[in-house]
Write an enzyme that holds these catalytic residues in place. Sequence first.
Site, short mmCIF file in Angstrom:
data_model
loop_
_atom_site.label_atom_id
_atom_site.label_comp_id
_atom_site.label_asym_id
_atom_site.label_seq_id
_atom_site.Cartn_x
_atom_site.Cartn_y
_atom_site.Cartn_z
N SER A 70 0.57 -1.38 0.02
CA SER A 70 -0.03 -0.07 0.14
C SER A 70 0.78 1.22 -0.06
O SER A 70 0.51 2.38 -0.25
CB SER A 70 -1.14 -0.13 1.19
OG SER A 70 -0.14 0.24 2.53
N LYS A 88 0.89 4.51 6.91
CA LYS A 88 0.30 5.44 5.88
C LYS A 88 1.01 6.76 5.97
O LYS A 88 1.86 7.11 6.72
CB LYS A 88 -1.16 5.50 5.76
CG LYS A 88 -1.85 4.46 6.08
CD LYS A 88 -1.79 3.56 4.74
CE LYS A 88 -2.92 2.00 4.95
NZ LYS A 88 -2.55 1.27 3.64
#
Length: 278
Positions: free
Chosen positions: A42, A119
């Site tokens: 990701s 993230k």
Amino acid sequence: MAAKTEAGNPIIETIKTVVYAILIAGVFRTLFFQPFWIPSGSMKDTLLIGDFLFVNKMAYGYSYASCPTVKMPRFGIDIDAEDICGFIKGDNNRILGGDPERGDVVVFRHPVSGADFIKRLIGLPGDEIQMKDSVLYINGEAVGLEDGGQFEEIFTAQGPEGLYPRCENGPVGEGALCTKSRQIETLPGGVQHDILNITRQASDQTPIYTVPEGHYFFMGDNRDNSTDSRVPQAIGGVGFVPYENIVGRADRIMFSSAGRSMLFFWTWRSDRFFKRID
């Protein structure tokens, strides 16, 4: 005549040494740095599956999320941070707290599942965040974008979980070249980083999200292959992340392996050792 010193029981001494080592490691991990393996794609191409890093817990101070989570199913060990420090959860504050900055790469606990996520911090408290036609808008202004060429990788199983990458150039066979469009994104404040795009999908077109006070908005750099704040928690996403759920900042990759085990030395990525995370 000198007194005779009795030697300690070697088994007891060994046990004491192991216990002390565990205690020291636990304190070190709780207060300073937490090891973290990258399990998914990701955050490509900033972070690759198999990158190993230490999370800097001192960067933003300490909360219940700073306590270690130890999961070793093989030995029946399942200790969560809440089991140790859950008594301080709920006030959304931190001890010696510091403010995260937009563009930081951050490890945090998922607000619902408690799983660790990594993230990039996109939205600060009070910000309005929206995706329109694959372009990120912050407070009504589009971020800067430049062409970054193509990101290329081999279509093969990656990491211990054997995950296969998604490819913009369509379904490809085992061992074939898998490509994605790459752009250089500039956030307000000047932080630049690569983002990848694969296809048009729902997460490329969102409503306006207003980040609540004491919360943050996170997104993956591999924009079409990331479960993040663009998807509300009610439907399986991350949503807004409370300040107290932040574990720390990722600053540098220490080691990297493209194989299913770090022992497979022929899969080590030596060019990523000690690489700074931007």
